[in-house]
Design an enzyme around this catalytic site. Structure first.
Site, PDB file in Angstrom:
ATOM      1  NE  ARG A  25      -4.175  -1.546   0.304  1.00  0.00           N
ATOM      2  CZ  ARG A  25      -4.375  -2.837   0.101  1.00  0.00           C
ATOM      3  NH1 ARG A  25      -3.393  -3.582  -0.384  1.00  0.00           N
ATOM      4  NH2 ARG A  25      -5.546  -3.370   0.353  1.00  0.00           N
ATOM      5  CB  SER A  60      -8.564  -1.466   4.666  1.00  0.00           C
ATOM      6  OG  SER A  60      -8.906  -2.713   4.147  1.00  0.00           O
ATOM      7  CD  GLU A 106      -5.615   1.080   2.384  1.00  0.00           C
ATOM      8  OE1 GLU A 106      -5.280   1.217   1.198  1.00  0.00           O
ATOM      9  OE2 GLU A 106      -6.747   0.753   2.732  1.00  0.00           O
TER      10      GLU A 106
HETATM   11  N1  EPU Z   1     -10.373 -10.668  10.502  1.00  0.00           N
HETATM   12  C1  EPU Z   1     -10.865 -10.526  11.783  1.00  0.00           C
HETATM   13  N2  EPU Z   1     -12.012  -9.813  11.953  1.00  0.00           N
HETATM   14  C2  EPU Z   1     -12.693  -9.227  10.911  1.00  0.00           C
HETATM   15  C3  EPU Z   1     -12.201  -9.404   9.607  1.00  0.00           C
HETATM   16  C4  EPU Z   1     -11.027 -10.111   9.418  1.00  0.00           C
HETATM   17  O1  EPU Z   1     -10.286 -11.014  12.761  1.00  0.00           O
HETATM   18  O2  EPU Z   1     -13.703  -8.563  11.166  1.00  0.00           O
HETATM   19  C5  EPU Z   1      -9.099 -11.418  10.317  1.00  0.00           C
HETATM   20  C6  EPU Z   1      -9.332 -12.883   9.959  1.00  0.00           C
HETATM   21  O3  EPU Z   1      -8.355 -13.642  10.594  1.00  0.00           O
HETATM   22  C7  EPU Z   1      -9.104 -12.911   8.445  1.00  0.00           C
HETATM   23  C8  EPU Z   1      -8.019 -11.863   8.302  1.00  0.00           C
HETATM   24  O4  EPU Z   1      -8.361 -10.852   9.258  1.00  0.00           O
HETATM   25  O5  EPU Z   1      -8.690 -14.147   7.988  1.00  0.00           O
HETATM   26  C9  EPU Z   1      -7.916 -11.264   6.928  1.00  0.00           C
HETATM   27  O6  EPU Z   1      -9.164 -10.689   6.548  1.00  0.00           O
HETATM   28  P1  EPU Z   1      -9.480 -10.293   5.038  1.00  0.00           P
HETATM   29  O7  EPU Z   1      -9.252 -11.452   4.138  1.00  0.00           O
HETATM   30  O8  EPU Z   1     -10.808  -9.648   4.990  1.00  0.00           O
HETATM   31  O9  EPU Z   1      -8.346  -9.242   4.670  1.00  0.00           O
HETATM   32  P2  EPU Z   1      -7.723  -7.979   5.423  1.00  0.00           P
HETATM   33  O10 EPU Z   1      -6.292  -8.284   5.697  1.00  0.00           O
HETATM   34  O11 EPU Z   1      -8.550  -7.508   6.553  1.00  0.00           O
HETATM   35  C10 EPU Z   1      -6.863  -6.925   3.179  1.00  0.00           C
HETATM   36  C11 EPU Z   1      -6.953  -5.605   2.472  1.00  0.00           C
HETATM   37  C12 EPU Z   1      -8.327  -5.442   1.835  1.00  0.00           C
HETATM   38  C13 EPU Z   1      -8.560  -6.593   0.872  1.00  0.00           C
HETATM   39  C14 EPU Z   1      -8.452  -7.905   1.653  1.00  0.00           C
HETATM   40  C15 EPU Z   1      -8.598  -9.125   0.784  1.00  0.00           C
HETATM   41  C16 EPU Z   1      -5.436  -4.163   3.709  1.00  0.00           C
HETATM   42  C17 EPU Z   1      -5.313  -2.963   4.615  1.00  0.00           C
HETATM   43  N3  EPU Z   1      -6.681  -4.527   3.401  1.00  0.00           N
HETATM   44  O12 EPU Z   1      -7.787  -6.880   4.265  1.00  0.00           O
HETATM   45  O13 EPU Z   1      -8.332  -4.243   1.076  1.00  0.00           O
HETATM   46  O14 EPU Z   1      -9.823  -6.510   0.255  1.00  0.00           O
HETATM   47  O15 EPU Z   1      -7.150  -7.969   2.286  1.00  0.00           O
HETATM   48  O16 EPU Z   1      -7.447  -9.313   0.064  1.00  0.00           O
HETATM   49  O17 EPU Z   1      -4.429  -4.701   3.292  1.00  0.00           O
HETATM   50  C18 EPU Z   1      -8.860  -1.950   1.127  1.00  0.00           C
HETATM   51  O18 EPU Z   1      -7.669  -1.733   0.920  1.00  0.00           O
HETATM   52  O19 EPU Z   1      -9.689  -0.990   1.237  1.00  0.00           O
HETATM   53  C19 EPU Z   1      -9.315  -3.305   1.248  1.00  0.00           C
HETATM   54  C20 EPU Z   1     -10.590  -3.610   1.517  1.00  0.00           C
END
Ligand code: EPU
Length: 337
Positions: free
Chosen positions: A164, A238, A333
């Site tokens: 990012r 995010s 972010e």
């Molecule tokens: N999780 C929780 N609680 C929640 C949601 C998630 O504990 O409410 C934990 C779970 O362990 C889950 C892990 O977080 O397995 C990862 O969650 P998710 O796959 O939704 O991905 P993220 O790391 O939270 C990132 C990006 C998102 C992107 C997703 C999918 C960043 C800051 N965010 O989120 O990007 O859609 O991966 O690849 O890197 C954005 O940038 O606006 C965005 C939505």
């Protein structure tokens, strides 16, 4: 030049907060930008470049010129047996570009489906989702330096992409307007469904052949299920980045929380900020005007008539709490203006 005075930005930010721009200009080509930058009246005013407004939180009015990028176009620049290079106007809606690529059976950006915002913003934060990042297909971009009013090119190496992150969030922050970018997409089937959430979504179906079209459909389904539609609930995706932590910090976390999720890429260990926020019981937290989305704790939402300052105050409370509980500093972010 049709410059608007005192324009409301409420329909130009997906958080749907109030803010005014002293001056506002829609630019449709490079000449519009050059003409504006050469105009004496605006020389001393700060220039603020706006795309889809999907990664910004306005906390005050913009006492300057908002340049709204409306440079359009998706064109094939070069074709080989294996690859197609496309050139995209920075004011194209990113997801329209993904849809176009899938309709043309080109592989590379299907995992980045439904990310809100304009194509020009994609390299600034090196957008990423479901195991793919823009940098994986990026070739180069072109734009105009706001100080020198000269056109410049940035190759992939020049952009200094990171998680990012890019040069446009560091040394070149606010100094450059991206007008077009080139991506290299694959004509040969090249799928990437290793990301946990995506892999699981495919496992439970009877889809025989995974194609870019199928991936786009799945990603859209996953995103629609857990991320709020900005047309209905004000948000900017995010709000925080996933923190990069040391091995020692991971061990420290694991002694107390053996199941802490983490992603390891080369030397880097990232943990989901969403997990930290959920552990500290912020998921679904509501305040009068804003809150934390109940299906995904990384998303801050405008519950009605929130101001940018109120949303920022909530973000700061969350940051403080995470720091006190985990000794980990979250970083935004979203751009705060
Ligand atoms: N999780 C929780 N609680 C929640 C949601 C998630 O504990 O409410 C934990 C779970 O362990 C889950 C892990 O977080 O397995 C990862 O969650 P998710 O796959 O939704 O991905 P993220 O790391 O939270 C990132 C990006 C998102 C992107 C997703 C999918 C960043 C800051 N965010 O989120 O990007 O859609 O991966 O690849 O890197 C954005 O940038 O606006 C965005 C939505």
């Amino acid at each position: 030049m049709n410059i608007l005075n005192s324009k409301s930005l409420i329909n130009h930010n997906t958080f749907k907060v109030h803010a005014n721009a002293k001056f506002f200009l829609n630019v449709k080509n490079e000449n519009d930008i050059i003409e504006l930058l050469k105009e004496k009246k605006f020389k001393t005013y700060k220039k603020f470049i706006l795309g889809g407004g999907s990664n910004i939180l306005f906390t005050k009015n913009i006492n300057g010129v908002v340049i709204h990028n409306q440079i359009k176009g998706i064109n094939i620049k070069k074709e080989t047996e294996k690859e197609t290079t496309i050139e995209i106007g920075a004011g194209e809606i990113w997801d329209n570009v993904v849809q176009w690529s899938v309709e043309n059976n080109l592989y590379g950006i299907e995992n980045l489906s439904l990310i809100p915002g304009y194509a020009g913003a994609a390299p600034i934060q090196n957008i990423g989702a479901y195991g793919a990042e823009l940098k994986d297909v990026f070739l180069e971009l072109e734009g105009i330096n706001l100080d020198t009013i000269k056109k410049n090119k940035f190759t992939k190496a020049d952009c200094q992409f990171g998680y990012r992150n890019s040069i446009f969030k560091k040394k070149m922050k606010g100094k450059f307007i991206i007008t077009k970018l080139q991506l290299v997409l694959s004509k040969k089937k090249k799928v990437n469904i290793l990301y946990k959430g995506l892999h699981e979504a495919f496992k439970n179906t009877n889809i025989k052949e995974v194609t870019c079209k199928k991936i786009r459909e799945k990603v859209i389904e996953i995103r629609r299920n857990k991320l709020p539609d900005p047309k209905k609930i004000g948000n900017a995706g995010s709000f925080f980045k996933n923190p990069i932590i040391s091995e020692r910090t991971l061990y420290r976390l694991q002694t107390k929380h053996p199941k802490v999720p983490f992603f390891q890429e080369k030397e880097e260990i990232k943990i989901p900020a969403a997990w930290l926020i959920e552990k500290c019981k912020w998921k679904g937290h509501t305040e009068k005007t804003c809150g934390v989305y109940n299906k995904h704790s990384l998303i801050l939402i405008n519950r009605g008539d929130a101001t940018g300052k109120e949303i920022l105050a909530l973000a700061n409370k969350i940051k403080k709490d995470i720091y006190e509980n985990f000794n980990i500093q979250l970083e935004e972010e979203v751009n705060i203006s």
